[in-house]
Design a protein around this motif. Structure first.
Motif, mmCIF file in Angstrom:
data_model
loop_
_atom_site.group_PDB
_atom_site.id
_atom_site.type_symbol
_atom_site.label_atom_id
_atom_site.label_comp_id
_atom_site.label_asym_id
_atom_site.label_seq_id
_atom_site.Cartn_x
_atom_site.Cartn_y
_atom_site.Cartn_z
ATOM 1 N N ASP A 13 0.974 -1.422 -0.046
ATOM 2 C CA ASP A 13 -0.106 -0.023 -0.109
ATOM 3 C C ASP A 13 0.923 1.178 0.106
ATOM 4 O O ASP A 13 0.574 2.438 -0.732
ATOM 5 C CB ASP A 13 -0.811 0.117 1.299
ATOM 6 N N PHE A 73 2.641 1.754 -3.472
ATOM 7 C CA PHE A 73 1.857 2.442 -4.361
ATOM 8 C C PHE A 73 1.266 3.561 -4.273
ATOM 9 O O PHE A 73 0.615 4.205 -5.179
ATOM 10 C CB PHE A 73 0.813 1.272 -4.868
ATOM 11 N N ASN A 74 1.478 4.016 -2.899
ATOM 12 C CA ASN A 74 0.748 5.410 -2.531
ATOM 13 C C ASN A 74 1.720 6.644 -2.212
ATOM 14 O O ASN A 74 1.452 7.685 -2.204
ATOM 15 C CB ASN A 74 -0.400 5.332 -1.586
ATOM 16 N N ALA A 75 3.094 6.228 -1.941
ATOM 17 C CA ALA A 75 4.114 7.100 -1.667
ATOM 18 C C ALA A 75 4.713 7.854 -2.998
ATOM 19 O O ALA A 75 4.465 7.549 -3.693
ATOM 20 C CB ALA A 75 5.221 6.424 -0.702
ATOM 21 N N ASN A 76 5.421 8.732 -2.405
ATOM 22 C CA ASN A 76 6.361 9.688 -3.551
ATOM 23 C C ASN A 76 7.195 8.664 -4.056
ATOM 24 O O ASN A 76 7.738 7.798 -3.739
ATOM 25 C CB ASN A 76 7.195 10.614 -2.600
ATOM 26 N N ASN A 77 6.835 8.585 -5.658
ATOM 27 C CA ASN A 77 7.511 7.730 -6.531
ATOM 28 C C ASN A 77 9.150 7.857 -6.482
ATOM 29 O O ASN A 77 9.804 6.607 -6.349
ATOM 30 C CB ASN A 77 7.194 7.955 -7.844
ATOM 31 N N SER A 91 8.578 10.603 3.212
ATOM 32 C CA SER A 91 7.497 11.042 2.576
ATOM 33 C C SER A 91 6.589 12.208 3.336
ATOM 34 O O SER A 91 5.499 12.900 2.827
ATOM 35 C CB SER A 91 6.318 9.914 2.244
#
Length: 100
Positions: free
Chosen positions: A22, A25-29, A99
Motif C-alpha cells: 500500500d 503504491f501510494n508514496a512519493n515515487n 514522505s
C-alpha cells in the motif's frame, strides 16, 4: 507458520507485506525508487559476499548459490517469514519517514 489468510485476523487489517505494498503504491515515487535501489544494492552486496566467502563451494554460474538459497529458505521457513516481516516494516518506515 505464516498463514495463507494472515490479513483476515490482523487487527490493523493487513500484514506488514500488504501494508508495505500500500505504501509503495501510494508514496512519493522518488522515495520508493530510492529505497528499492538501496534494497537491491544490499541484496547484491550480500550475494557477492556469499560468493566470495564460499568461492570453493560455488561455481561462477550461480546455479549452486540459487539452490543453496532455496534450500536455506525451505529449512528456515518460520525464521525467514519473521525476518521478512521486519524488513517490510523497516522499508515501510523508511519510505514513510521521507514522505512527510
Amino acid at each position: 507458520m505464516y498463514g495463507l489468510f494472515e490479513d483476515e485476523d490482523d487487527i490493523f487489517m493487513g500484514s506488514p507485506k500488504s501494508k508495505l505494498m500500500d505504501v509503495i503504491f501510494n508514496a512519493n515515487n522518488d522515495v520508493v525508487r530510492y529505497e528499492l535501489e538501496k534494497f537491491i544494492d544490499r541484496a547484491a552486496a550480500m550475494e557477492m559476499m556469499m560468493r566470495e566467502r564460499c568461492s570453493d563451494k560455488f561455481s561462477d554460474n550461480g546455479d549452486e548459490i540459487e539452490k543453496e538459497i532455496k534450500s536455506y529458505i525451505l529449512t528456515n521457513r518460520d525464521e525467514i517469514d519473521s525476518f521478512s516481516k521486519n524488513l517490510y516494516i523497516e522499508m515501510m518506515g523508511a519510505i514513510l519517514s521521507q514522505s512527510e
